[in-house]
Design an enzyme around this catalytic site. Structure first.
Site, PDB file in Angstrom:
ATOM      1  N   TYR A   1      35.308  49.116  41.247  1.00  0.00           N
ATOM      2  CA  TYR A   1      34.711  47.848  40.814  1.00  0.00           C
ATOM      3  C   TYR A   1      35.475  47.293  39.611  1.00  0.00           C
ATOM      4  O   TYR A   1      35.859  46.113  39.580  1.00  0.00           O
ATOM      5  CB  TYR A   1      33.236  48.048  40.464  1.00  0.00           C
ATOM      6  CG  TYR A   1      32.618  46.867  39.764  1.00  0.00           C
ATOM      7  CD1 TYR A   1      32.394  45.677  40.446  1.00  0.00           C
ATOM      8  CD2 TYR A   1      32.258  46.931  38.416  1.00  0.00           C
ATOM      9  CE1 TYR A   1      31.837  44.575  39.803  1.00  0.00           C
ATOM     10  CE2 TYR A   1      31.699  45.849  37.767  1.00  0.00           C
ATOM     11  CZ  TYR A   1      31.488  44.667  38.462  1.00  0.00           C
ATOM     12  OH  TYR A   1      30.936  43.584  37.827  1.00  0.00           O
TER      13      TYR A   1
ATOM     14  N   SER B   1      34.129  41.600  33.868  1.00  0.00           N
ATOM     15  CA  SER B   1      33.120  42.600  33.531  1.00  0.00           C
ATOM     16  C   SER B   1      33.592  43.468  32.377  1.00  0.00           C
ATOM     17  O   SER B   1      34.795  43.723  32.223  1.00  0.00           O
ATOM     18  CB  SER B   1      32.843  43.494  34.750  1.00  0.00           C
ATOM     19  OG  SER B   1      32.087  44.632  34.395  1.00  0.00           O
TER      20      SER B   1
END
Length: 326
Positions: free
Chosen positions: A154, A129
């Site tokens: 995350y 990501s």
């Protein structure tokens, strides 16, 4: 031969699986169909794939190692894996941290261990990501930059995935490619993303929350452009040599950082609705701007995004209206 796609009922997973099926590949999809967002949307995505005879689906949580191994043991011809299953969302990770370690860490380890036991594995491509860049200030974000300052759990789990992948590539010679996705949007997208929530609120006459008082930019990347890069890389595994492991990391984005208010403007045009805005301070775990340097993936596989935000948002809106009617 068969491609395993984890997270096949997800946004990117469904699109990747469909393109692979259209190209003549056999695809096995795996997904736990959790309730992070509307499970009905996940079933609807699966219906798109189940129309293909070459597609089969396994409902399974990847953090359950024994369950995954048992479910896949009778599928001997898997040669490529696209690992997209993960617990997504920066803000959700603030209140549900253990779901991220279970899915993104334990689940990824399950897939790595499964791949280690495949005799004919050609390539494992996995989702990282743009969030890994965290507090970096140098733009555009380059894969050569340090990513040791995550600003959310995350992001930390995605950085951990990259480190885990490198260790497996080094130890076992597994060809591994990680992709740092940049703000993916489009038809069949995720209801927790801004383009979807803004669309709903605008159609319902509700106010849009605009964080950091609107001083936000994102590298918005249309789903078709993302999928083209994933598939191109899947067919071009890295080759190790000397002391180098068969491992690489790429940014995959649109290479254009646009103000968040450009997204609002594109939605206003497509929906023919004027947005009501509420300016708010920055949220915890968020970043002000993202911008992908895509020169490496452009150089290695000819990746070239072709869809602007002004072209992609009308396609999403058209799909959204049709989906809600159906």
């Amino acid at each position: 031969m068969t491609v395993l796609v984890t997270g096949a009922a997800g946004f990117v997973g469904m699109h990747v699986a469909k393109v692979l099926l259209d190209s003549g590949e056999k695809v096995v999809g795996i997904d736990n169909l959790n309730n992070y967002y509307d499970v009905g949307l996940k079933h609807a995505r699966l219906q798109q794939l189940e129309a293909y005879d070459a597609f089969s689906f396994i409902k399974q949580d990847i953090s359950d190692r024994d369950g995954v191994f048992a479910a896949l043991k009778n599928i001997p011809d898997i040669t490529k894996v696209v690992h997209l299953a993960a617990q997504a969302g920066v803000r959700y990770s603030l209140d549900h941290p253990f779901e991220y370690t279970e899915s993104n860490i334990t689940g990824f380890l399950t897939i790595l261990e499964y791949c280690r036991q495949l005799d004919n594995l050609e390539h494992l491509v996995f989702a990282s990501s743009s969030s890994v860049y965290g507090g970096n200030r140098e733009l555009p974000y380059s894969v050569d930059q340090s990513v040791d300052k995550p600003v959310s759990l995350y992001a930390a789990t995605k950085k951990a995935n990259e480190l885990m992948a490198h260790s497996y590539a080094h130890l076992y010679g597994i060809p591994l490619t990680g992709l740092r996705f940049f703000t993916v949007y489009g038809p069949w997208g995720r209801p927790d993303m801004a383009y979807w929530t803004f669309t709903e609120k605008m159609l319902n006459g509700e106010t849009l929350p605009i964080f950091n008082n609107g001083d936000m930019k994102r590298d918005f990347t249309y789903i078709d452009d993302i999928v083209s890069g994933v598939v191109a890389l899947l067919n071009n595994p890295p080759v190790g040599g000397d002391d180098a492991a068969p491992y690489r990391i790429y940014n995959i984005g649109n290479h254009q950082s646009e103000p968040l208010l450009n997204l609002v403007s594109a939605l206003e045009v497509s929906l023919e609705v004027k947005a009501n805005l509420k300016m708010l301070p920055m949220q915890s775990g968020d970043v002000k701007e993202t911008f992908a340097d895509i020169d490496p993936i452009r150089r290695d596989v000819g990746y070239e995004p072709t869809t602007s935000l002004q072209e992609g948002i009308p396609k999403f809106v058209e799909w959204y209206k049709s989906y809600k009617k159906g």
